[in-house]
Design a protein around this motif. Structure first.
Motif, short mmCIF file in Angstrom:
data_model
loop_
_atom_site.label_atom_id
_atom_site.label_comp_id
_atom_site.label_asym_id
_atom_site.label_seq_id
_atom_site.Cartn_x
_atom_site.Cartn_y
_atom_site.Cartn_z
N ASP A 66 0.85 -1.20 0.00
CA ASP A 66 0.00 0.00 0.00
C ASP A 66 0.88 1.24 0.00
O ASP A 66 0.65 2.19 0.74
CB ASP A 66 -0.92 0.00 1.23
N ARG A 103 -3.60 7.63 6.53
CA ARG A 103 -3.59 8.04 5.12
C ARG A 103 -2.63 9.21 4.97
O ARG A 103 -2.92 10.33 5.38
CB ARG A 103 -5.00 8.44 4.68
N PRO A 163 -14.34 3.66 2.50
CA PRO A 163 -13.74 3.21 3.76
C PRO A 163 -14.78 2.93 4.85
O PRO A 163 -15.82 3.55 4.90
CB PRO A 163 -12.88 4.41 4.16
N LEU A 201 -8.03 -0.88 4.19
CA LEU A 201 -8.29 -0.09 2.99
C LEU A 201 -6.96 0.22 2.32
O LEU A 201 -6.05 0.77 2.94
CB LEU A 201 -8.99 1.22 3.36
N VAL A 203 -5.14 2.51 0.57
CA VAL A 203 -5.31 3.92 0.24
C VAL A 203 -4.56 4.31 -1.03
O VAL A 203 -4.88 5.33 -1.65
CB VAL A 203 -4.87 4.83 1.41
N HIS A 206 -7.31 4.28 -3.49
CA HIS A 206 -8.55 4.77 -2.89
C HIS A 206 -9.59 5.16 -3.93
O HIS A 206 -10.79 5.08 -3.68
CB HIS A 206 -8.26 5.95 -1.96
N GLN A 207 -9.15 5.58 -5.12
CA GLN A 207 -10.10 6.01 -6.14
C GLN A 207 -10.91 4.84 -6.71
O GLN A 207 -11.92 5.05 -7.38
CB GLN A 207 -9.37 6.74 -7.28
N PHE A 209 -12.40 2.56 -4.83
CA PHE A 209 -13.35 2.09 -3.82
C PHE A 209 -14.69 2.81 -3.94
O PHE A 209 -14.77 3.97 -4.33
CB PHE A 209 -12.78 2.30 -2.42
N ASP A 211 -17.91 4.09 -1.81
CA ASP A 211 -18.31 4.45 -0.45
C ASP A 211 -19.60 3.71 -0.11
O ASP A 211 -20.63 3.90 -0.77
CB ASP A 211 -18.52 5.95 -0.36
#
Length: 230
Positions: A66, A103, A163, A201, A203, A206-207, A209, A211
């Protein structure tokens, strides 16, 4: 920000060992600031990195797997003297063990950690890490995956949910998804087995995932499964 240094003596003669140590520490700090060792996302390394926390600089571990995000990666802050004896206890007293994975914006990364940064840490100045260090928790996620049922077990991730700030929320959605998959793991997508797993998660991605806070996770699962091809 910088801990108070002893002033070098002005008496004639050789500089004392104590004053020389102060001078050496200060020179090491200047060298680290003037010549940072560049860190590049996606380059796996066991070395720690230096990150800005307000006006201070802290040492941080990156989370394996990550650490490739162009704008965010997952880190945890550690005492600057890690792994020397006493670093964990001192770090615990100053709040270094109170923060889990965080993060970290890659713009806050100075480069790889160098001992010269030590004077710029909260620990070196005898200060407790603030409760709000400007980085949100890395949180948790649910991963829905499709794996081929042949000997290769090849597959891919269909859906990333997150997240989740608390494990119990992830567990609740996980229970709903498990119930929806129960008995149908191998029939929903011919040639594949659909599975779900809980994890941190990522990170760096992250784009990718979705919500889950205001969505029907079972509906998202059904939509994702329609994209699976044998």
């Amino acid at each position: 920000m910088i801990r108070r240094l002893r002033r070098c003596g002005h008496a004639p003669g050789a500089i004392s060992p104590e004053d020389q140590a102060v001078v050496d520490e200060f020179r090491a700090m200047l060298t680290a600031l003037r010549n940072p060792e560049p860190w590049t996302p996606g380059i796996s390394s066991a070395r720690d990195i230096a990150v800005r926390v307000g006006p201070f600089v802290e040492r941080a571990h990156t989370r394996p797997g990550d650490d490739h995000g162009p704008d965010l990666i997952a880190v945890t802050l550690v005492h600057p003297d890690t792994p020397h004896a006493g670093a964990y206890l001192h770090g615990r007293q100053l709040g270094y063990t109170e923060h889990d994975w965080l993060r970290c914006p890659t713009t806050s990364i100075l480069g790889y950690w160098q001992p010269g940064y030590t004077q710029l840490t909260h620990a070196a100045n005898g200060l407790h890490l603030p409760d709000d260090i400007g980085m949100a928790p890395a949180n948790y996620a649910l991963y829905i995956e499709a794996r081929k049922r042949d000997d290769t077990h090849d597959g891919h991730t269909l859906l990333r949910l997150g997240p989740y700030t608390q494990t119990r929320h992830a567990q609740q959605d996980g229970d709903r998804l498990t119930a929806a998959l129960n008995g149908r793991e191998t029939t929903l997508a011919p040639g594949y087995r659909i599975t779900m797993r809980f994890g941190p998660l990522n990170v760096s991605d992250h784009q990718l995932f979705t919500d889950p806070s205001k969505t029907d996770v079972v509906a998202l699962l059904n939509t994702a499964i329609t994209d699976v091809r044998p």
